[in-house]
Enzyme design. Sequence first.
Site, PDB file in Angstrom:
ATOM      1  N   MET A  22      -5.822  -8.485  -3.772  1.00 11.49           N
ATOM      2  CA  MET A  22      -5.602  -7.051  -3.961  1.00 11.49           C
ATOM      3  C   MET A  22      -6.788  -6.230  -3.471  1.00 11.49           C
ATOM      4  SD  MET A  22      -2.611  -6.383  -5.263  1.00 11.49           S
ATOM      5  CE  MET A  22      -1.262  -7.480  -5.712  1.00 11.49           C
ATOM      6  N   HIS A 141     -12.149  -4.256  -3.489  1.00 13.52           N
ATOM      7  CA  HIS A 141     -10.991  -4.486  -4.343  1.00 13.52           C
ATOM      8  C   HIS A 141     -10.310  -3.160  -4.664  1.00 13.52           C
ATOM      9  CE1 HIS A 141      -8.478  -6.094  -7.541  1.00 13.52           C
ATOM     10  NE2 HIS A 141      -8.815  -7.300  -7.102  1.00 13.52           N
ATOM     11  N   HIS A 142      -8.988  -3.189  -4.714  1.00 15.81           N
ATOM     12  CA  HIS A 142      -8.249  -1.954  -4.968  1.00 15.81           C
ATOM     13  C   HIS A 142      -8.517  -1.416  -6.360  1.00 15.81           C
ATOM     14  CE1 HIS A 142      -5.251   1.115  -4.857  1.00 15.81           C
ATOM     15  NE2 HIS A 142      -4.795   0.729  -3.688  1.00 15.81           N
ATOM     16  N   ALA A 143      -8.976  -2.269  -7.278  1.00 20.02           N
ATOM     17  CA  ALA A 143      -9.342  -1.775  -8.611  1.00 20.02           C
ATOM     18  C   ALA A 143     -10.593  -0.892  -8.524  1.00 20.02           C
ATOM     19  CB  ALA A 143      -9.599  -2.942  -9.561  1.00 20.02           C
ATOM     20  N   ASP A 203      -2.786   4.765  -0.502  1.00 18.84           N
ATOM     21  CA  ASP A 203      -2.772   4.242  -1.860  1.00 18.84           C
ATOM     22  C   ASP A 203      -1.348   4.061  -2.375  1.00 18.84           C
ATOM     23  OD1 ASP A 203      -3.822   3.289  -4.217  1.00 18.84           O
ATOM     24  OD2 ASP A 203      -3.746   5.267  -5.149  1.00 18.84           O
TER      25      ASP A 203
END
Lengths: 481, 481
Positions: A22, A141-143, A203
Site C-alpha cells: 500500500m 506508504h499511503h498511510a 488519492d
Amino acid sequence: MLLPMAPTDSLFLLGESREHPMHVGGLALFTPPDGTSAADLREMFETALTGDRVTPLFRKRARRSLTSLGQWGWDTLADHQVDLGHHVRRDALPRPGGTDELMALVSRLHGTLLDRSRPLWEMHLIEGLADGRYAVYTKIHHALADGASAMNLLAGSLSADPHRRHMPAPWQPQTHLTAVPTPHEPVQPMDSASGGGLSAALDLPGLALRAGRTVAGEVAGLLPAAINTLDRAARGTGGAVSLTAPHTVLNGSIGGARQVAARTFPLERIRLLAKHADATVNDIVLAMSAGTLRGYLHARNALPADPLIAMVPVSLRPTDTESGGSAAGGNRVGVLMCNLATHLPDPGHRLETVRDCMREGKAALREMSPAQVLAMSALGAAPLGMELLLGRRGPLRPPFNVVISNVAGPRTPLYWNGARLDALYPLSIPTTGQALNITCTSNDDQIAFGLTGCRSTLPDLNPMLDHLDTELDTLERAVGL
Amino acid sequence: MLLPMAPTDSLFLLGESREHPMHVGGLALFTPPDGTSAADLREMFETALTGDRVTPLFRKRARRSLTSLGQWGWDTLADHQVDLGHHVRRDALPRPGGTDELMALVSRLHGTLLDRSRPLWEMHLIEGLADGRYAVYTKIHHALADGASAMNLLAGSLSADPHRRHMPAPWQPQTHLTAVPTPHEPVQPMDSASGGGLSAALDLPGLALRAGRTVAGEVAGLLPAAINTLDRAARGTGGAVSLTAPHTVLNGSIGGARQVAARTFPLERIRLLAKHADATVNDIVLAMSAGTLRGYLHARNALPADPLIAMVPVSLRPTDTESGGSAAGGNRVGVLMCNLATHLPDPGHRLETVRDCMREGKAALREMSPAQVLAMSALGAAPLGMELLLGRRGPLRPPFNVVISNVAGPRTPLYWNGARLDALYPLSIPTTGQALNITCTSNDDQIAFGLTGCRSTLPDLNPMLDHLDTELDTLERAVGL
C-alpha cells in the site's frame, strides 16, 4: 507519545499484505547541470546524507500496542533515531543502463513492502544510466502520504531557479527560501475539509475509504441525483457510477510483484490534437489509453465485446480546462466513469465517445452540490475501497476496468542544485480487481504516463507503451493533423 | 493438483510476517576463468536465461484454498509457467563496487519478502564488483528448502572440473554428467528419517518445530537423561538445555530490515591454532565468536556480567573431527548450549572454557540414544521455534543468546563454466529474541563467516568483522603462535 492516526490512514496498514503493498511511488529523472556529471549529483546527495536533520513527516513511525488497544498511531522519532542508511539507498543499473534496466529495477523496488518498524518511506538514488542522467525513486506508504502529498514533498524540495545551490535533500527540512512561485505550484495538497483538492485525483483509495462514512450521512438527500446518475450510467453516457463494465483480464486477483513502465510525450503535440478535436488534454489522455487497452487486449484475444469503463477523477472548476487546479475556492473534484469505446475500431470514433462521455458526465456532476459530488464519487469509488481492504474480488462484474488519472504537475522547469527535473512519473497501487493503474502528470513541456501493474497479470508493459505511441500518431491522423 | 506440504514446512509460511521473513540465503563469489571477465560470466547466465527448463524444486508453488480447507500445499508449475524474469534478476553495485556496496545490496535483498503467488525463490546476478568478480545471491523460502538444501542446490550445479563448459545454470535441471565426487561432497541433504544429517546444523528452525511432536512422544523415557542434562546446564558445563543465558541486546524484538556481513579466514591458520590449543576448528570458531561478542557488547556498555550462551549444532560421529560429515550410518547431530565465557577478559581462558564445555557436552550427548539426542536437542531448540512462530518474546530470560553454526562446505575447489567459486556465505533467519545468527562454512582452503542480523538491533556489523580479525590474532598469541 502515540498520536492518533486517521482511521482511513490506518486502513492502509490494516489492508496491506505481501500481495497488496500500500505504498505510492515516484520516479524522478534529473539531468545534471552543464559541466557536471551524475557522479557529481550523487556526491551532493551523499553530502546531504551526512546531515543529521530529517523532515518531520519522514520521522513519523506507525505503531500500535496493547496500551493503544491495538489501534494504529503515530510516533515521531528524533532526528538521530532515523536510520538514514536504511531509508536512503544507493542503487545502480546493470549494463547497458537503459530504460529497460531502470524500469526493471523500479518495478522490483515498487513490489516490496516497507519495513513497518520504521518511518514508512524509502528513497533510492540510482546511478548507472547510460544517458548520463540520475534517477531518484521514492516510495511512501499511503498511510503516511497520498500520491499527491508525496509528489508535493519531492517538488517542494526543488527550485524554479537553476542557479540555486546548497539546497537541502528531499528528506531534509526545507528552508523555503525561494519556494516555487504560486502560479507554478505543483499539485495541491489534500484538503479533506473541502472533500479533497485536485490532489484527490491521486488519492482514489482514500476517496473510496471515505465513501462509507460520507455516503451513510448524505445518501437521503442524494436520491434524486443518484437516480439520475445511475440512469445516465445505464445508458452509457457518463456518470459517477458504472453498471456496465465488462470483465477483463485486468480485473482478477493479483500477485505481489509489480511491473512499471513510463513514457513522456510532448505536451504541445497533445494540446494541438485536443484543439483540433474540440477536446481537452485529459480527453486525449483517455483516448490514447483507450486505444492502447484495445490494442493490447485485442492482440491477446482478450478484448471484450462491451467497451471498457475507466474511472477518471475530474476537476470541476466553473471554466473547466484540461489540466491543473488552483487553490482558489470553489474548486471541486469528482469521479466519472468514462466509456472508453474499446469496441470501436476507429480511433476518431473512440475519441468522440470519450469526449462526449466526459463532457456529459462533468455537466451532470456540475448540477450537483459539492456534497453530492463527493458522495456520488465516493459511491463510484467504493468497490475499489472494498476490494483494496478485503484483498479479494467482490462482485463478479467489476465496477470499472481501470483507473486513469491525469494530474497537473509543476508548470515550470524545476531544479535541485542545478539539476533539471526532466520527468516525474507517478507510480500507484494496483489492487485485487484492478491490476493496472494509469496515471499521468504534465509539467512545463511534456506529459508523463506512469503505468503500474501486477506482474502476474501484465508480465510486460512495453507493448502498452508502443500502443501509446501508435495511438497518438493515429489520433493525429484521424483529426487531419 | 495440490500436493500436501509437511506441517513443519507450512509453519514457515504461517509464521512469516514483514518483520520475520522466513527465507535462507547464500552469497556466492565467482572469479571468472583466465582471459575472461565478469561480463563474460554474465553473458553465460543470460544465455542460460533463454532456456526454457526449470528444475522441479524451483517450479513448486505454495498454495492454499478453500478446497484444501486452508491447508498449505504444493502446486508444481510447468516450465513455461515460471516467469524467470521475475525470479532471476540482474543487479549492479553502485561505485566503487567494493565489499561495502555488495553487503549493503545483499542486506536489503535479504530483508524483503518473496512473492507468495510464485515459486518461493529469487536469484540475483550481481555485477559491478571492482575486483572483477561476479556475485550471485540466492534466496529460498524455508518452506521450500532448508539452508543445507539450498546450498546443495547451488553446489550441485557446480563442477570440480575447471575445464567443463556448457553447464546448466543453478535453476536449470542438472545433467549430473560429472557430479562432484563423493569424498568431496557438499553438505548432506536433510534426512528426516534419521533425525537430520549434518545439514540439520543449518535447519535449527526446522529442528525446533519438530520439537513439540518429538518431545511429546518420547519424553517419558527421557526423564533421567533430561534431568542429567538440565543439571549439567545449571552448572554451566555444557548440555542441550540452557537455564542460565543472561539478557542481552541481541535478545529483544526485531524489525524487518536485515544487515549481513561476511569474511573469510585461511583454514590452515585456524587448523594450526586448533592443534596448538588441543581444540577443534569448531572450538576456534566459537572462541572467535565469543571474543567478538564480548568486544562488541563491551564497546557499547552492554556486556552482561554472566557469560553469553550459544546454541551450537554439533556432529557426534564416534571419532569427532572438527568439520564435515559423511553420509555413513551412525552419524548423529545434536544441539549443545555452549558457555562463551564472555565474562572472562583473557582470550586463552575463553577458548579453554569453550573447548571444555563443548567436550563435556558432546560426551554427555554421546551417552544418549539417538532418539534421546534428538529429543534433548529439540527441547533446547524449542524456544526458538516458539518465538519464530509467535513472533514475540516468550520467556523474559532468553534460552540462549545466539546461534553459531559451523558447517562443512565443499572440500574441493568448485567451478561453474570455469569460474571458480571463491566463497559461499550462508545467510540465515534472525527471529524475535535472536537478532543475530553466525553461520560458517569451510571449503578447501578457507572458512567463511556469514553474519545475519536485524538492522534495528545491529545497525552496523562491520565492527564484528574487525573483532573477528582481532580475535584470531589474539588467540594465536594466547597459544604462543
